[in-house]
Design an enzyme around this catalytic site. Structure first.
Site, PDB file in Angstrom:
ATOM      1  N   MET A  49      -7.095  -9.672   3.858  1.00  0.00           N
ATOM      2  CA  MET A  49      -8.221  -9.419   2.851  1.00  0.00           C
ATOM      3  C   MET A  49      -9.350 -10.042   2.981  1.00  0.00           C
ATOM      4  O   MET A  49     -10.240 -10.138   2.355  1.00  0.00           O
ATOM      5  CB  MET A  49      -7.484 -10.352   1.559  1.00  0.00           C
ATOM      6  CG  MET A  49      -6.183  -9.480   1.069  1.00  0.00           C
ATOM      7  SD  MET A  49      -5.962  -9.736  -0.802  1.00  0.00           S
ATOM      8  CE  MET A  49      -5.971 -11.341  -1.096  1.00  0.00           C
ATOM      9  N   HIS A  95      -6.759 -16.407  10.474  1.00  0.00           N
ATOM     10  CA  HIS A  95      -6.665 -14.868  10.795  1.00  0.00           C
ATOM     11  C   HIS A  95      -7.087 -14.868  12.322  1.00  0.00           C
ATOM     12  O   HIS A  95      -6.547 -13.932  13.098  1.00  0.00           O
ATOM     13  CB  HIS A  95      -7.546 -14.250  10.094  1.00  0.00           C
ATOM     14  CG  HIS A  95      -7.672 -14.544   8.409  1.00  0.00           C
ATOM     15  ND1 HIS A  95      -8.310 -15.241   7.582  1.00  0.00           N
ATOM     16  CD2 HIS A  95      -6.727 -13.815   7.529  1.00  0.00           C
ATOM     17  CE1 HIS A  95      -8.108 -14.850   6.372  1.00  0.00           C
ATOM     18  NE2 HIS A  95      -7.012 -14.190   6.355  1.00  0.00           N
ATOM     19  N   GLN A 140      -3.789  -6.890  -6.369  1.00  0.00           N
ATOM     20  CA  GLN A 140      -2.810  -8.035  -5.993  1.00  0.00           C
ATOM     21  C   GLN A 140      -3.563  -9.498  -6.742  1.00  0.00           C
ATOM     22  O   GLN A 140      -3.002 -10.557  -6.527  1.00  0.00           O
ATOM     23  CB  GLN A 140      -3.383  -8.379  -4.508  1.00  0.00           C
ATOM     24  CG  GLN A 140      -1.907  -8.771  -3.618  1.00  0.00           C
ATOM     25  CD  GLN A 140      -2.249  -8.462  -2.142  1.00  0.00           C
ATOM     26  OE1 GLN A 140      -2.623  -7.477  -1.838  1.00  0.00           O
ATOM     27  NE2 GLN A 140      -2.040  -9.341  -1.332  1.00  0.00           N
ATOM     28  N   GLN A 191       6.285 -13.709   2.042  1.00  0.00           N
ATOM     29  CA  GLN A 191       5.708 -12.457   2.339  1.00  0.00           C
ATOM     30  C   GLN A 191       6.246 -11.884   3.580  1.00  0.00           C
ATOM     31  O   GLN A 191       6.360 -10.627   3.637  1.00  0.00           O
ATOM     32  CB  GLN A 191       4.125 -12.489   2.220  1.00  0.00           C
ATOM     33  CG  GLN A 191       3.447 -11.295   2.503  1.00  0.00           C
ATOM     34  CD  GLN A 191       1.761 -11.403   2.598  1.00  0.00           C
ATOM     35  OE1 GLN A 191       1.357 -11.433   1.567  1.00  0.00           O
ATOM     36  NE2 GLN A 191       1.313 -11.575   3.661  1.00  0.00           N
ATOM     37  N   ARG A 212      -8.921 -19.174  -0.159  1.00  0.00           N
ATOM     38  CA  ARG A 212      -9.055 -19.564  -1.605  1.00  0.00           C
ATOM     39  C   ARG A 212      -9.361 -20.935  -1.378  1.00  0.00           C
ATOM     40  O   ARG A 212     -10.019 -21.739  -2.461  1.00  0.00           O
ATOM     41  CB  ARG A 212      -7.755 -19.446  -2.173  1.00  0.00           C
ATOM     42  CG  ARG A 212      -7.414 -18.096  -2.753  1.00  0.00           C
ATOM     43  CD  ARG A 212      -6.537 -17.800  -3.457  1.00  0.00           C
ATOM     44  NE  ARG A 212      -6.005 -16.831  -3.714  1.00  0.00           N
ATOM     45  CZ  ARG A 212      -5.567 -15.572  -3.369  1.00  0.00           C
ATOM     46  NH1 ARG A 212      -5.072 -15.706  -2.189  1.00  0.00           N
ATOM     47  NH2 ARG A 212      -5.322 -14.209  -3.580  1.00  0.00           N
TER      48      ARG A 212
HETATM   49  P1  AMP Z   1      -4.931 -12.940   3.742  1.00  0.00           P
HETATM   50  O1  AMP Z   1      -6.203 -12.409   4.150  1.00  0.00           O
HETATM   51  O2  AMP Z   1      -4.751 -14.267   3.058  1.00  0.00           O
HETATM   52  O3  AMP Z   1      -4.188 -11.800   2.896  1.00  0.00           O
HETATM   53  O4  AMP Z   1      -3.762 -13.047   4.955  1.00  0.00           O
HETATM   54  C1  AMP Z   1      -4.009 -12.161   6.070  1.00  0.00           C
HETATM   55  C2  AMP Z   1      -2.952 -12.694   6.898  1.00  0.00           C
HETATM   56  O5  AMP Z   1      -3.287 -13.861   7.505  1.00  0.00           O
HETATM   57  C3  AMP Z   1      -1.393 -12.692   6.291  1.00  0.00           C
HETATM   58  O6  AMP Z   1      -0.632 -12.396   7.132  1.00  0.00           O
HETATM   59  C4  AMP Z   1      -1.413 -14.532   6.313  1.00  0.00           C
HETATM   60  O7  AMP Z   1      -0.362 -15.041   6.286  1.00  0.00           O
HETATM   61  C5  AMP Z   1      -2.273 -14.784   7.487  1.00  0.00           C
HETATM   62  N1  AMP Z   1      -2.932 -16.173   7.251  1.00  0.00           N
HETATM   63  C6  AMP Z   1      -3.678 -16.637   6.026  1.00  0.00           C
HETATM   64  N2  AMP Z   1      -3.770 -17.887   6.186  1.00  0.00           N
HETATM   65  C7  AMP Z   1      -3.087 -18.261   7.418  1.00  0.00           C
HETATM   66  C8  AMP Z   1      -3.226 -19.619   7.913  1.00  0.00           C
HETATM   67  N3  AMP Z   1      -3.737 -20.732   7.601  1.00  0.00           N
HETATM   68  N4  AMP Z   1      -2.569 -19.538   9.299  1.00  0.00           N
HETATM   69  C9  AMP Z   1      -1.932 -18.431   9.889  1.00  0.00           C
HETATM   70  N5  AMP Z   1      -1.997 -17.271   9.176  1.00  0.00           N
HETATM   71  C10 AMP Z   1      -2.581 -17.180   7.984  1.00  0.00           C
END
Ligand code: AMP
Length: 285
Positions: free
Chosen positions: A30, A37, A61, A153, A187
């Site tokens: 996102m 990421h 979402q 997820q 967040r």
């Molecule tokens: P999001 O942008 O929050 O929807 O996350 C996109 C992807 O990045 C998802 O697969 C999350 O699980 C992963 N992600 C988010 N935060 C972390 C983190 N701290 N460590 C590893 N992967 C992450």
């Protein structure tokens, strides 16, 4: 690095490259990219000829409690991160590019989605599986990378991909953390100074639970011990604290070899989730 907004155009482009034998590694996000990421992108970079990043802040979402318009969208910075991590294509659709006005088809996983975040946020995973299924159909990945931070997820997407036979290999990447243990999250920027100081208590509680379990503590009391530790640190709004089988997210039993300890709390208006995996040696079982 090419940037696409139109699903048809990126699908066509990738499809042509695949016909020439290229493999595709995919990281859906996102945006508001952070080191978590970046870790996914680095892992994915080594897995395919073409690295595709999607950035899509899905309006569906967001529940009524979280403001969709408030979610950070630092696109310029995200593109700089993508370039640094050698992304080949960035897919940044608008909601209307993915959802027709009369969109009426959904993908729902009905088992692993029920508990934890699914119980607190009804309908949330149906939105996730629907959009990930769309993205898989557009990006045609050979491998896709997700973070352990969103463990449920990952398991839900794994089940969906198996059940619907998406020809994609899924990879789970360990959670990237701040120095004090707080799981990185887009967040975290919402947290006030005081909330940010309290937040590391989440990972501390998870580590303490892991140690207790490894030392043979009773599993059915782990949840209440975590809640007590969180409360002691000033975290009172606890959505859940649970110890489950890592394989199927059912209540943990003494025979499970791998467990997941998962927590969701609210600090002010910000909802934070985290988890830790616990492998149990034969003597603990
Ligand atoms: P999001 O942008 O929050 O929807 O996350 C996109 C992807 O990045 C998802 O697969 C999350 O699980 C992963 N992600 C988010 N935060 C972390 C983190 N701290 N460590 C590893 N992967 C992450």
């Amino acid at each position: 690095m090419k940037i696409f907004k139109d699903p048809k155009k990126i699908q066509q482009h990738i499809s042509n490259l695949k016909k020439r034998g290229k493999t595709v590694a995919f990281v859906p996000t996102m945006g508001a990219l952070h080191e978590g990421h970046a870790a996914l992108l680095r892992k994915a970079r080594t897995a395919g000829d073409i690295l595709v990043l999607s950035i899509f802040v899905n309006p569906l979402q967001f529940g009524p409690a979280e403001d969709f318009s408030r979610y950070p969208r630092p696109l310029k910075n995200d593109l700089a991160v993508a370039k640094k991590e050698k992304v080949d294509m960035v897919f940044t659709p608008a909601a209307a590019d993915l959802y027709a006005a009369d969109h009426s088809t959904h993908v729902a996983e009905d088992d692993l989605s029920r508990g934890l975040c699914g119980a607190v946020r009804p309908g949330h995973f149906r939105v996730v599986t629907t959009v990930v299924a769309k993205l898989f159909n557009i990006v045609l990945p050979d491998s896709a990378f997700f973070g352990q931070k969103d463990y449920q997820q990952y398991k839900v997407i794994e089940r969906m991909s198996r059940d619907l036979r998406f020809p994609v290999r899924l990879v789970m990447v360990p959670t990237a953390r701040e120095k004090d243990g707080l799981a990185m999250s887009s967040r975290n920027t919402y947290l006030s100074t005081a909330e940010r100081e309290t937040a590391p208590a989440i990972y501390q509680a998870l580590c303490a639970a892991k140690k207790d379990i490894e030392e043979g503590a009773a599993l059915n009391r782990a949840g209440s011990r975590i809640r007590a530790a969180l409360r002691k640190s000033g975290i009172r709004a606890i959505d859940y604290a649970a110890v489950l089988s890592a394989a199927d997210l059912k209540a943990a039993s003494q025979t499970d070899k791998k467990l997941v300890v998962a927590v969701a709390v609210r600090l002010g208006k910000t909802r934070l989730i985290d988890n830790i995996l616990v492998k149990r040696s034969g003597k603990n079982i």
